[in-house]
Scaffold this motif. Structure first.
Motif, PDB file in Angstrom:
ATOM      1  N   GLY A 187       1.068  -0.934  -0.067  1.00  0.00           N
ATOM      2  CA  GLY A 187       0.048  -0.101  -0.086  1.00  0.00           C
ATOM      3  C   GLY A 187       1.300   0.887   0.029  1.00  0.00           C
ATOM      4  O   GLY A 187       2.033   1.195   0.005  1.00  0.00           O
ATOM      5  N   PHE A 188       0.560   2.158  -0.205  1.00  0.00           N
ATOM      6  CA  PHE A 188       0.959   3.764   0.395  1.00  0.00           C
ATOM      7  C   PHE A 188       0.760   4.721   1.706  1.00  0.00           C
ATOM      8  O   PHE A 188      -0.251   4.477   2.067  1.00  0.00           O
ATOM      9  N   PHE A 189       1.677   5.467   1.548  1.00  0.00           N
ATOM     10  CA  PHE A 189       1.776   6.333   2.830  1.00  0.00           C
ATOM     11  C   PHE A 189       0.473   7.188   2.905  1.00  0.00           C
ATOM     12  O   PHE A 189       1.285   7.786   0.925  1.00  0.00           O
ATOM     13  N   SER A 190       0.071   7.847   3.644  1.00  0.00           N
ATOM     14  CA  SER A 190      -0.222   9.540   2.874  1.00  0.00           C
ATOM     15  C   SER A 190      -0.110  10.037   4.833  1.00  0.00           C
ATOM     16  O   SER A 190      -0.567   9.233   5.657  1.00  0.00           O
ATOM     17  N   SER A 191       0.016  11.473   4.423  1.00  0.00           N
ATOM     18  CA  SER A 191       0.316  11.773   5.637  1.00  0.00           C
ATOM     19  C   SER A 191      -0.697  12.793   6.084  1.00  0.00           C
ATOM     20  O   SER A 191      -1.283  13.204   7.280  1.00  0.00           O
ATOM     21  N   LYS A 192      -2.150  12.449   4.940  1.00  0.00           N
ATOM     22  CA  LYS A 192      -3.325  13.372   6.216  1.00  0.00           C
ATOM     23  C   LYS A 192      -3.544  12.908   7.119  1.00  0.00           C
ATOM     24  O   LYS A 192      -4.358  11.956   7.065  1.00  0.00           O
ATOM     25  N   GLY A 193      -4.370  14.326   7.517  1.00  0.00           N
ATOM     26  CA  GLY A 193      -4.251  13.696   8.957  1.00  0.00           C
ATOM     27  C   GLY A 193      -3.431  13.030  10.153  1.00  0.00           C
ATOM     28  O   GLY A 193      -3.985  12.788  11.921  1.00  0.00           O
ATOM     29  N   LEU A 194      -2.098  12.887   9.750  1.00  0.00           N
ATOM     30  CA  LEU A 194      -1.511  12.598  10.755  1.00  0.00           C
ATOM     31  C   LEU A 194      -0.200  13.601  11.612  1.00  0.00           C
ATOM     32  O   LEU A 194       0.069  13.461  12.111  1.00  0.00           O
ATOM     33  N   GLY A 195      -1.004  14.769  11.209  1.00  0.00           N
ATOM     34  CA  GLY A 195       0.363  15.567  11.878  1.00  0.00           C
ATOM     35  C   GLY A 195       1.611  16.406  10.676  1.00  0.00           C
ATOM     36  O   GLY A 195       1.491  15.168   9.781  1.00  0.00           O
ATOM     37  N   ASN A 196       2.791  16.341  11.828  1.00  0.00           N
ATOM     38  CA  ASN A 196       3.547  16.900  11.118  1.00  0.00           C
ATOM     39  C   ASN A 196       4.959  16.002  11.583  1.00  0.00           C
ATOM     40  O   ASN A 196       6.339  16.451  10.980  1.00  0.00           O
ATOM     41  N   ARG A 197       4.772  15.032  12.693  1.00  0.00           N
ATOM     42  CA  ARG A 197       5.697  14.370  12.983  1.00  0.00           C
ATOM     43  C   ARG A 197       6.608  13.295  12.590  1.00  0.00           C
ATOM     44  O   ARG A 197       6.193  11.949  12.774  1.00  0.00           O
ATOM     45  N   ILE A 198       6.814  13.923  11.153  1.00  0.00           N
ATOM     46  CA  ILE A 198       6.493  12.342   9.716  1.00  0.00           C
ATOM     47  C   ILE A 198       8.106  12.218   9.602  1.00  0.00           C
ATOM     48  O   ILE A 198       8.849  13.159   9.110  1.00  0.00           O
TER      49      ILE A 198
END
Ligand SMILES: [Zn+2]
Length: 423
Positions: free
Chosen positions: A287-298
């Motif tokens: 699958g694919f990573f999506s940052s949507k809704g995860l905040g910015n501590r990525i």
């Protein structure tokens, strides 16, 4: 002795400001450097080493947010007896087969080879997640020594899991505690689907006792969620949250691909950091990573596929065009987020005296305003000319300085041959 970088074009890793001048680097963990406009002002002693960086870019060196030392000798290995048809079979037929075959020598060879690859790709700090079920006791110390020899700082953990029985889980917990008593490290867990409530609870106990964090794979494949619902009647992030895993800002959640909006919200409102591993996800077809809704501590990692963080950032950007909300700036922000993770948690070994000198000679102008375009489309780990870790050169003119690379590679190939015969 100090290291002096002469005639640099220094790029500040946060502001992307360009300044021309000379840098005197302070030696030692968590040190800094002094910047001089005029070379005449640099206080030079006869024993100092001066490296001319004319025409080259100098910036903060890189750090790997998620690595697997144990997979270093996998490159080119024979295919599994049966072709895996899903994620669980990839683990069973490939990775869990490989890690069970590791012994003391092959772990040492893997760690030395990984540290060299990281250093040559510009990384001076590695967050590693290790597994060697038939050589658990002492594995973390051995990896630490190998990284120290090359000069790469580290934050390691042992992958605690019930997948090989409760005896191995107990050994993983023991190894973790022994290591955390004397070293900075994390409490490693494989993934929710191979960890019982009892083991998870003991791991969180260690995290609290040593003021550490958990480093775990989260919803890398849908299977992790299905197993969690069947076994525990809740989603993976809910389970981790209920056990207190997300309460530490040292906690690292790997992948986070198959999460609901509720789980996104829990992660976003927690202290934990996320680590994205784009190429590994593509390789495993999970699958694919999506940052949507995860905040910015990525942050970004390599997941043991390689040690090249520039490549990881570029992959995140390109794959993210259709699967994520990502632009030049957010790709770069994820690339450098690991420095914030290490800083806010006061881990040692990632101070301002960790620098990389890039021999990057583009056919177009590079400046503060278009740096990110060059970062996405132009930069390559092949541009890494010198690397400075804790104020000392660990790579000079593309060669590691503190170990004999030829000898290490010969040792690694011997160990790989022996390892492959056991598969
Ligand atoms: Zn991983």
């Amino acid at each position: 002795m100090s290291l002096i970088l002469k005639n640099t074009t220094f790029v500040h890793w946060e502001t992307l400001d360009f300044s021309r001048g000379h840098i005197k680097v302070e030696e030692g963990p968590d040190g800094s450097f002094t910047f001089y406009k005029d070379f005449g002002e640099v206080d030079i002693s006869p024993e100092d080493e001066v490296v001319d960086c004319g025409g080259k870019l100098v910036t903060r060196s890189f750090a790997v947010g998620h690595h697997h030392t144990y997979s270093a000798l996998a490159r080119g290995m024979p295919p599994p007896a049966k072709t895996p048809e899903n994620f669980l079979e990839i683990l069973k037929y490939i990775w869990w087969n490989l890690d069970k075959a590791l012994d003391r020598d092959s772990v040492e060879a893997s760690a030395l080879a990984t540290a060299i690859a990281c250093a040559k790709a510009g990384a001076t700090f590695v967050i590693d997640h290790h597994a060697s079920p038939n050589f658990i006791g002492g594995s973390l110390e051995l990896i630490a020594q190998a990284f120290d020899k090359v000069g790469v700082s580290h934050l390691s953990c042992y992958e605690i899991t019930d997948r090989d029985g409760l005896d191995k889980a107990a050994k993983g917990l023991e190894e973790t505690e022994r290591y955390l008593r004397n070293n900075q490290g994390l409490v490693g867990l494989h993934a929710s689907f191979t960890v019982s409530d009892d083991t998870l609870s003991k791991a969180v106990g260690l995290m609290q006792k040593y003021n550490s964090g958990i480093h775990i794979h989260v919803a890398e494949d849908e299977y992790d969620q299905q197993q969690c619902m069947t076994e525990h009647g809740k989603r993976v992030v809910e389970r981790l949250h209920d056990f207190g895993v997300l309460e530490s800002s040292k906690t690292i959640l790997g992948h986070c691909l198959h999460l609901t909006d509720t789980e996104h919200e829990i992660v976003k409102n927690s202290e934990a950091f996320i680590v994205q591993n784009t190429e590994s996800n593509l390789n495993n077809n999970v699958g694919f990573f999506s940052s949507k809704g995860l905040g910015n501590r990525i942050m970004l990692g390599t997941d043991g596929m390689h040690s090249d963080m520039i490549r990881s950032a570029q992959a995140a950007y390109f794959v993210g065009q259709s699967k994520d909300e990502i632009d030049f700036r957010s790709a770069y922000d994820r690339f450098v987020m690991v420095h914030n993770y290490l800083k806010v948690n006061k881990f040692s070994g990632d101070g301002d005296n960790n620098l990389v000198v890039l021999d990057y000679d583009p056919p177009t102008e590079i400046n503060q305003n278009n740096f990110l375009g060059h970062f996405i489309f132009g930069f390559s780990s092949r541009d890494v000319q010198h690397v400075i870790s804790d104020g000392r050169l660990i790579v000079k003119d593309k060669k590691v300085c503190r170990v004999n690379e030829e000898e290490v590679m010969e040792f690694a190939r011997e160990q790989a041959e022996k390892l492959w015969k056991k598969l």
